[in-house]
Design a protein around this motif. Structure first.
Motif, short mmCIF file in Angstrom:
data_model
loop_
_atom_site.label_atom_id
_atom_site.label_comp_id
_atom_site.label_asym_id
_atom_site.label_seq_id
_atom_site.Cartn_x
_atom_site.Cartn_y
_atom_site.Cartn_z
N ASP A 60 -8.69 -26.95 21.09
CA ASP A 60 -8.82 -28.23 22.13
C ASP A 60 -9.14 -27.65 23.55
O ASP A 60 -10.04 -27.63 24.13
CB ASP A 60 -8.00 -29.30 22.10
CG ASP A 60 -8.28 -30.40 22.80
OD1 ASP A 60 -9.58 -30.79 22.52
OD2 ASP A 60 -7.50 -31.00 23.53
N GLU A 61 -8.32 -27.00 24.02
CA GLU A 61 -8.44 -26.05 25.43
C GLU A 61 -8.23 -24.62 25.56
O GLU A 61 -7.47 -24.19 24.47
CB GLU A 61 -7.37 -26.77 26.25
CG GLU A 61 -7.40 -28.43 26.55
CD GLU A 61 -8.60 -28.73 27.38
OE1 GLU A 61 -9.48 -28.03 27.40
OE2 GLU A 61 -8.60 -30.12 27.25
N SER A 71 -12.35 -28.39 28.38
CA SER A 71 -12.70 -29.95 28.03
C SER A 71 -13.31 -30.64 29.12
O SER A 71 -14.52 -31.00 29.20
CB SER A 71 -11.83 -30.86 27.26
OG SER A 71 -10.74 -31.27 28.07
N GLU A 77 -16.35 -28.61 30.82
CA GLU A 77 -17.58 -28.50 30.05
C GLU A 77 -18.25 -30.06 29.71
O GLU A 77 -19.33 -30.12 29.93
CB GLU A 77 -17.46 -28.09 28.45
CG GLU A 77 -17.04 -26.70 28.53
CD GLU A 77 -16.86 -26.15 27.09
OE1 GLU A 77 -16.84 -24.80 26.85
OE2 GLU A 77 -16.55 -26.66 26.13
N ARG A 78 -17.12 -31.00 29.64
CA ARG A 78 -17.85 -32.52 29.89
C ARG A 78 -18.48 -32.74 30.98
O ARG A 78 -19.71 -33.45 31.11
CB ARG A 78 -16.87 -33.41 29.52
CG ARG A 78 -16.41 -33.39 28.12
CD ARG A 78 -14.98 -34.23 27.67
NE ARG A 78 -14.61 -33.62 26.34
CZ ARG A 78 -13.59 -34.22 25.75
NH1 ARG A 78 -13.13 -35.10 26.26
NH2 ARG A 78 -12.93 -33.52 24.57
N GLN A 94 -15.42 -36.82 18.55
CA GLN A 94 -15.06 -35.46 18.30
C GLN A 94 -13.75 -35.96 17.20
O GLN A 94 -12.92 -36.70 17.14
CB GLN A 94 -14.03 -34.91 19.39
CG GLN A 94 -13.28 -35.91 20.14
CD GLN A 94 -12.30 -34.78 21.03
OE1 GLN A 94 -12.57 -33.62 21.02
NE2 GLN A 94 -11.68 -35.43 21.93
N ASN A 100 -18.09 -30.10 23.77
CA ASN A 100 -17.92 -30.65 24.82
C ASN A 100 -19.13 -31.20 25.62
O ASN A 100 -19.32 -32.05 26.01
CB ASN A 100 -16.83 -30.38 25.72
CG ASN A 100 -15.58 -30.02 24.96
OD1 ASN A 100 -14.90 -31.24 24.70
ND2 ASN A 100 -14.85 -29.02 24.97
N GLU A 101 -19.85 -29.87 25.99
CA GLU A 101 -21.14 -30.32 26.90
C GLU A 101 -22.19 -31.04 26.02
O GLU A 101 -22.80 -31.77 26.79
CB GLU A 101 -21.68 -28.90 27.11
CG GLU A 101 -22.67 -28.78 28.50
CD GLU A 101 -23.10 -27.62 29.00
OE1 GLU A 101 -24.05 -27.43 29.62
OE2 GLU A 101 -22.32 -26.64 28.64
N THR A 148 -21.40 -35.16 26.14
CA THR A 148 -21.78 -35.71 27.41
C THR A 148 -23.36 -35.87 27.65
O THR A 148 -23.86 -36.77 28.11
CB THR A 148 -20.99 -35.30 28.50
OG1 THR A 148 -21.12 -33.79 28.53
CG2 THR A 148 -19.65 -35.70 28.64
N PHE A 173 -15.60 -40.89 25.34
CA PHE A 173 -15.43 -39.48 24.51
C PHE A 173 -14.17 -39.34 23.44
O PHE A 173 -13.12 -39.69 24.05
CB PHE A 173 -15.45 -38.39 25.31
CG PHE A 173 -16.00 -37.11 24.90
CD1 PHE A 173 -17.28 -36.71 25.48
CD2 PHE A 173 -15.36 -36.45 23.86
CE1 PHE A 173 -17.63 -35.55 24.74
CE2 PHE A 173 -15.85 -35.31 23.41
CZ PHE A 173 -17.13 -34.74 23.80
N ASP A 174 -14.28 -39.45 22.27
CA ASP A 174 -13.10 -39.35 21.23
C ASP A 174 -13.49 -39.97 20.03
O ASP A 174 -13.28 -39.43 18.94
CB ASP A 174 -11.86 -39.98 21.66
CG ASP A 174 -11.01 -38.94 22.79
OD1 ASP A 174 -11.29 -37.59 22.72
OD2 ASP A 174 -10.40 -39.49 23.48
#
Length: 331
Positions: free
Chosen positions: A145-146, A191, A194-195, A288, A160-161, A164, A270-271
């Motif tokens: 995740d991170e 996250s 990148e988003r 995600q 992530n990118e 969005t 987002f999720d």
């Protein structure tokens, strides 16, 4: 309390044979295994876990370290890990660090001290080098995740990118031109970076300027605070939001102010948390896949513990789920 010698006597075998069978070091005929199983059941035998650990060098336990267990994303992720781990014969110890670096270091130390066989680690803050040093030379760990910049351990992230970008493309196709973003955080985590980058790059690709950006954390409180700031000036026609929890906070704050979603402002989250389809309006969001991430993380960890080579970085695709919270802007 029954001992392994009692089980061996009841099954007509040597204690060594029973021990090797229980530790998976010997293959016995079905009828012999059945005698051992019956003896264990009849005697209510419970293995001495400390003795087993000393004899095998394994705890048959894993550590799952998350920032928060109350966030639906982490809850779904953890449930998936626990289910697959149980099927493989592993217990899972959960640690919710609440974003505290000292708790993260303590969890890493438990792996180094061999209290568990492996660890799935979801960091919560940008690393200043402390976590990287704690992880140095440590195997049997998967980061999810991170990111921890420079870490040698396998990492798993979502796209992530791309997520969005999908959100912006959807809103532009609906006719929106004033598109702001309420991002997550803490500032500097992978996250969030990148988003935000995906949002900015997608707007640029359409020849649009960013309307506004509001950073914060992945919480409803951040959503409510961002809504209050938005209400102080000109509203965008649409929002790209870094997490569904933030989106709910926005909707909660807009409602008493008379701002309707999507009639007055569209929102894309987002999720795709489980509740995202149930709120009013049902949330358009970037999915995600938390359960799939959990299964993939456990599979990577299992392979790493078996000494197999695991990809240094794995990216998991995301998907736009269109529901009711996005619509064309008012003319």
């Amino acid at each position: 309390m029954a001992t392994i010698k009692d089980v061996a006597k009841a099954a007509g075998l040597s204690p060594a044979a029973v021990s090797r069978h229980l530790n998976g070091r010997i293959s016995l005929p079905p009828e012999t295994r059945a005698r051992i199983d019956k003896a264990i059941k009849d005697l209510d035998y419970r293995p001495n876990l400390m003795a087993k650990r000393l004899s095998t060098g394994r705890t048959e336990a894993l550590s799952l370290v998350t920032p928060h267990i109350n966030n639906p994303f982490f809850t779904e992720f953890a449930a998936s890990v626990e289910e697959d781990a149980a099927q493989a014969g592993y217990s899972v110890y959960f640690s919710s660090t609440q974003g505290d670096p000292e708790r993260e270091i303590a969890a890493i130390q438990r792996l180094r001290d061999r209290h568990v066989d492996g660890m799935i680690f979801l960091p919560s803050q940008p690393d200043d080098g402390t976590l990287l040093k704690a992880l140095e030379g440590l195997g049997n760990i998967v980061i999810v995740d991170e990111d921890i910049d420079g870490a040698a351990q396998p990492r798993i992230f979502v796209e992530n990118e791309a997520g969005t970008r999908l959100a912006v493309n959807h809103l532009v196709a609906l006719g929106h031109r004033k598109i702001a973003m309420v991002g997550g955080g803490p500032e500097g985590v992978l996250s969030a970076v990148e988003r935000e980058r995906g949002w900015r790059n997608a707007l640029a690709a359409h020849g649009l300027a960013p309307f506004a950006y509001f950073g914060g954390d992945y919480s409803r409180e951040h959503g409510r605070a961002a809504a209050a700031r938005l209400l102080e000036g000109e509203l965008p026609t649409a929002l790209v939001v870094g997490g569904d929890e933030i989106a709910i906070g926005l909707i909660e704050a807009f409602r008493p102010a008379g701002i309707r979603v999507p009639q007055d402002i569209s929102i894309v989250g987002f999720d795709d948390a489980r509740y995202s389809a149930l709120i009013g309006p049902a949330l358009t969001t970037v999915r995600q896949p938390a359960p799939e991430l959990g299964r993939l993380a456990f599979n990577h960890l299992l392979r790493a513990m078996a000494g197999e080579t695991v990809a240094h970085e794995t990216r998991v695709p995301v998907e736009l789920i269109v529901r009711e919270s996005s619509a064309p802007p008012r003319t």
